[in-house]
Design a protein around this motif. Structure first.
Motif, PDB file in Angstrom:
ATOM      1  N   THR A 157       0.857  -1.188   0.000  1.00 52.37           N
ATOM      2  CA  THR A 157       0.000   0.000   0.000  1.00 52.37           C
ATOM      3  C   THR A 157       0.894   1.240   0.000  1.00 52.37           C
ATOM      4  N   ALA A 158       0.320   2.385  -0.342  1.00 55.59           N
ATOM      5  CA  ALA A 158       1.097   3.627  -0.430  1.00 55.59           C
ATOM      6  C   ALA A 158       0.393   4.733   0.349  1.00 55.59           C
ATOM      7  N   ARG A 159       1.201   5.650   0.853  1.00 59.86           N
ATOM      8  CA  ARG A 159       0.675   6.797   1.585  1.00 59.86           C
ATOM      9  C   ARG A 159       1.190   8.098   0.970  1.00 59.86           C
ATOM     10  N   ALA A 160       0.353   9.127   1.052  1.00 59.27           N
ATOM     11  CA  ALA A 160       0.701  10.420   0.457  1.00 59.27           C
ATOM     12  C   ALA A 160       1.980  10.987   1.053  1.00 59.27           C
ATOM     13  N   ALA A 161       2.272  10.663   2.300  1.00 54.78           N
ATOM     14  CA  ALA A 161       3.458  11.198   2.958  1.00 54.78           C
ATOM     15  C   ALA A 161       4.750  10.692   2.331  1.00 54.78           C
ATOM     16  N   TYR A 162       4.678   9.557   1.624  1.00 56.20           N
ATOM     17  CA  TYR A 162       5.894   8.947   1.078  1.00 56.20           C
ATOM     18  C   TYR A 162       5.886   8.874  -0.446  1.00 56.20           C
ATOM     19  N   LEU A 163       4.894   9.473  -1.086  1.00 52.13           N
ATOM     20  CA  LEU A 163       4.781   9.368  -2.541  1.00 52.13           C
ATOM     21  C   LEU A 163       4.248  10.686  -3.092  1.00 52.13           C
ATOM     22  N   SER A 164       4.861  11.161  -4.152  1.00 52.40           N
ATOM     23  CA  SER A 164       4.384  12.397  -4.771  1.00 52.40           C
ATOM     24  C   SER A 164       4.460  12.267  -6.284  1.00 52.40           C
ATOM     25  N   PHE A 165       3.753  13.161  -6.971  1.00 52.38           N
ATOM     26  CA  PHE A 165       3.669  13.117  -8.428  1.00 52.38           C
ATOM     27  C   PHE A 165       3.864  14.512  -9.009  1.00 52.38           C
ATOM     28  N   THR A 166       4.443  14.560 -10.184  1.00 54.56           N
ATOM     29  CA  THR A 166       4.430  15.766 -11.000  1.00 54.56           C
ATOM     30  C   THR A 166       3.737  15.422 -12.311  1.00 54.56           C
ATOM     31  N   GLN A 167       3.176  16.416 -12.971  1.00 54.85           N
ATOM     32  CA  GLN A 167       2.486  16.157 -14.225  1.00 54.85           C
ATOM     33  C   GLN A 167       2.796  17.232 -15.250  1.00 54.85           C
ATOM     34  N   GLU A 168       2.732  16.816 -16.510  1.00 51.58           N
ATOM     35  CA  GLU A 168       2.982  17.706 -17.625  1.00 51.58           C
ATOM     36  C   GLU A 168       1.879  17.506 -18.653  1.00 51.58           C
ATOM     37  N   ALA A 169       1.280  18.575 -19.116  1.00 49.58           N
ATOM     38  CA  ALA A 169       0.174  18.482 -20.069  1.00 49.58           C
ATOM     39  C   ALA A 169       0.644  17.894 -21.393  1.00 49.58           C
ATOM     40  N   THR A 170      -0.204  17.064 -21.991  1.00 51.85           N
ATOM     41  CA  THR A 170       0.012  16.505 -23.327  1.00 51.85           C
ATOM     42  C   THR A 170      -1.233  16.806 -24.155  1.00 51.85           C
ATOM     43  N   PRO A 171      -1.168  16.621 -25.479  1.00 49.79           N
ATOM     44  CA  PRO A 171      -2.349  16.922 -26.302  1.00 49.79           C
ATOM     45  C   PRO A 171      -3.613  16.196 -25.866  1.00 49.79           C
ATOM     46  N   GLY A 172      -3.474  14.972 -25.314  1.00 48.96           N
ATOM     47  CA  GLY A 172      -4.664  14.218 -24.943  1.00 48.96           C
ATOM     48  C   GLY A 172      -4.915  14.122 -23.467  1.00 48.96           C
ATOM     49  N   GLY A 173      -4.037  14.674 -22.639  1.00 49.22           N
ATOM     50  CA  GLY A 173      -4.215  14.545 -21.210  1.00 49.22           C
ATOM     51  C   GLY A 173      -2.992  14.978 -20.447  1.00 49.22           C
ATOM     52  N   ALA A 174      -2.283  14.001 -19.841  1.00 49.27           N
ATOM     53  CA  ALA A 174      -1.140  14.361 -19.020  1.00 49.27           C
ATOM     54  C   ALA A 174      -0.155  13.207 -18.946  1.00 49.27           C
ATOM     55  N   GLU A 175       1.112  13.547 -18.779  1.00 47.50           N
ATOM     56  CA  GLU A 175       2.138  12.566 -18.443  1.00 47.50           C
ATOM     57  C   GLU A 175       2.537  12.806 -17.010  1.00 47.50           C
ATOM     58  N   LEU A 176       2.551  11.726 -16.216  1.00 56.95           N
ATOM     59  CA  LEU A 176       2.843  11.846 -14.795  1.00 56.95           C
ATOM     60  C   LEU A 176       4.154  11.155 -14.472  1.00 56.95           C
ATOM     61  N   ALA A 177       4.850  11.719 -13.506  1.00 53.91           N
ATOM     62  CA  ALA A 177       6.077  11.112 -12.991  1.00 53.91           C
ATOM     63  C   ALA A 177       5.947  11.002 -11.479  1.00 53.91           C
TER      64      ALA A 177
END
Length: 659
Positions: A157-177
């Protein structure tokens, strides 16, 4: 192929809805899975559980898509989540139908709108596509779809305190890292709006029941939005570890048609027409994968959590690959495991879908020889048999002289082995739940069968086979005297020596002895074979398989549930295993001289699984069932050897279609 359909009466309550689960695969070991009401109850549930290239293990990427429809009157939320003490939202209340033909499909009715949601995966790609077909009688409404994502090992399982995301817009939605190193894409023909939000303390019922971590947080990077009016509308949302920003609806439809056609070809290639057999053929497909680590064809032992296991693969190969006429894949699977043969042992498992193989098994190599003989029976592939013959020689030579884990032949020609090397291998810490170090009855039945098989195949290749015949004769001279129990009129399960050197014979009534009757080459008289089958029928047979221990034994556990310790204690001490019915059906037909009555009895027994295909894992057969009535299913919702052996027995021993 025929599918499965459930109406509102099966979907109207949360507790009933979460009992049925669905799963589809991508041919790489990745999958999409949840319950029929789209409420996630396991850490393994998600719309994209990926098997990324060059990464060991499998990872949850897209947890769910939460739909909501807004009209002038109200906002209708179609998702279903459990949080501690509550269920919110309760979208199953709008659900009128679930079907799987061939893809999981839901129909929701909301005011004057009908929404149909279909999920499929792209073959050999970590990509999940979701199609939405909407019929609207409202002049104005708004559809929003909120993706919930994660980036974690599917066991955890994962918790917000230990996991984060960044996102970049694409023509159809988003790419997340993600902060732990994964990138993935979300794409749609709807308008994407970034709106980062965390969903805290989602709770998973099944994990809680199993005594495991059952709460986690999911991240929603934003939402997809589209306006609805009068008429019919079609949209898609896709998630992938690849760049899918250029996907459009036409391509999605093409991918869906291609995957449907591929599944239909499985039925055509099998040359089967029996409806029950065709359902089982469809069930086989999820287990046959190409490893994203090695690039080799292999077999997943069970979903959700198993990888490829040597013993399971060899037992399942006839049902999963030979009966459906998937001969090329059967050949590559055999070759794959043969190349990893070390000191006469093929791997017990390739852990976490990658990493160094583990060899702690006594029976996988003997099952390998059996699977090879069945492959040859179906194909007459002399060239491959010649190429792989050295592996057969390697196995027998090392079992004869002795190899790792205390495996070797005694002066009485019987094979002994160290602890926890048979299929009954449950262990909790240092506690061996079913200790079977010594001489096990089924291992020596398999040893004799391997020797006679090697003699037969060696003769065809012009090899020297007299040593195999000599060894086989020696096994015959010792087997009955060592294992026959006149008091129970069947076999001792295990013969071993205690700490003082005294020989102990375990009289526990277990199903392992059925292989002394069912294998192609056996040693006992017809009278004793019949006595074994009669004893197994009396003490172990249930509608869903054979119990792993008779009910009158002090260690018998009739239910398989609770935490890991409780489940492991029952795993091989009473729990029912469907895969054993394959051997039972073959043995029963044999001792009844293949009579018409025996045929109809076994047909009735196996066709009982037609209903089971709709009970737990929709369209598949569970790993185990309770020993006690009503024999509730447990373990994996889809187990390879359960499906394979029921299919093989039904096609070969009931329908009579075999080489």
């Amino acid at each position: 192929m025929s599918g499965f359909r459930f109406g509102a009466d099966f979907l109207s309550t949360y507790d009933e809805g979460i009992k049925k689960e669905w799963i589809i695969g991508n041919g790489l070991g990745g999958f999409a899975s949840s319950t029929v009401i789209n409420a996630r109850t396991r850490t393994y549930h998600g719309l994209l559980v990926a098997a990324p290239e060059n990464y060991p293990g499998r990872y949850l990427i897209l947890s769910s898509l939460d739909e909501e429809i807004s009209t002038d009157e109200e906002t209708y939320k179609l998702a279903t989540h459990r949080y501690p003490g509550t269920i919110s939202p309760t979208g199953f209340n709008y659900l009128s139908e679930f079907s799987q033909n061939p893809f999981p499909t839901w129909v929701y009715h909301v005011n004057d709108l009908t929404l149909k949601k279909t999920v499929f995966m792209v073959r050999n790609s970590n990509t999940t596509c979701v199609l939405y077909d909407i019929e609207s009688k409202k002049e104005e409404a708004l559809l929003r779809i909120f993706p919930l994502v994660s980036s974690r090992d599917f066991n955890l399982t994962a918790r917000a305190a230990y996991l984060s995301f960044t996102q970049e817009a694409t023509p159809g939605g988003a790419e997340l890292a993600s902060s732990n190193g994964f990138t993935f894409s979300l794409s749609s023909d709807l308008q994407y709006h970034p709106d980062p939000t965390w969903y805290y303390n989602l709770e998973y019922d099944t994990e809680k029941e199993r005594g495991l971590n059952s709460e986690e947080d999911n991240f929603s990077p934003g939402y997809f939005e589209g306006k609805l009016g009068l008429g019919n509308f079609r949209f898609f949302v896709a998630a992938s570890t690849e760049n899918i920003s250029s996907l459009n609806l036409k391509q999605i439809d093409k991918l869906r048609t291609r995957e449907a056609n591929r599944q239909n070809l499985l039925a055509l290639d099998s040359k089967l027409i029996d409806p029950f057999a065709l359902k089982l053929i469809r069930a086989t497909d999820t287990f046959v994968v190409r490893s994203h680590i090695s690039g080799e064809d292999t077999i997943i032992a069970g979903y959700h959590w198993y990888s490829d296991w040597g013993r399971d693969t060899m037992i399942t190969l006839p049902g999963l690959l030979l009966v459906p006429y998937r001969f090329e894949e059967a050949r590559t699977v055999l070759d794959y495991f043969a190349r990893y043969c070390r000191r006469g042992l093929i791997p017990n498992t390739f852990p976490a879908f990658g990493g160094e193989p583990i060899y702690n098994t006594v029976d996988a190599s003997l099952w390998f020889i059996h699977a090879l003989s069945r492959y040859f029976a179906y194909t007459n592939d002399f060239l491959f048999l010649s190429d792989i013959w050295d592996t057969v020689v390697n196995i027998i030579d090392h079992y004869f002289t002795g190899t790792d884990f205390g495996i070797g032949m005694d002066p009485d020609y019987l094979i002994h082995q160290g602890p926890q090397l048979t299929w009954m291998d449950a262990k909790v810490g240092e506690w061996a739940v079913t200790p079977r170090a010594g001489k096990a009855c089924e291992i020596n039945a398999l040893w004799y069968n391997a020797l006679k098989t090697a003699s037969y195949l060696g003769t065809l290749l012009g090899e020297e086979i007299s040593p195999y015949e000599t060894l086989a004769s020696g096994v015959v001279s010792s087997f009955e005297n060592t294992f026959w129990n006149p008091e129970t009129n069947c076999l001792f399960d295990l013969v071993y020596k205690d700490e003082t050197g005294n020989e102990i014979k375990d009289p526990a009534i277990r199903p392992n002895q059925i292989f002394a009757v069912s294998l192609p080459y056996t040693m006992l008289s017809p009278e004793k074979e019949k006595a074994i089958v009669d004893r197994v029928e009396k003490d172990l047979l249930t509608p869903f398989g054979l119990r792993s221990l008779s009910r009158d034994h002090s260690l018998y556990k009739g239910q398989y549930h609770g935490d890991a310790l409780t489940r492991d204690a029952a795993y091989h001490n009473g729990t029912v295993w469907p895969w054993l019915l394959g051997a039972y059906v073959k043995a029963y037909r044999k001792i009844n001289n293949y009579s018409e009555d025996s045929l109809e009895n076994m047909r009735t027994l196996l066709e009982g699984f037609d209903m089971q295909l709709e009970i737990a894992g929709i369209g598949s057969i569970s790993e185990v069932f309770d020993g006690d009535y009503p024999h509730s299913p447990g373990g994996c919702i889809a187990q390879a050897w359960s499906v394979a052996e029921i299919l093989r027995a039904y096609v070969e021993d009931v329908l009579g279609i075999k080489p």
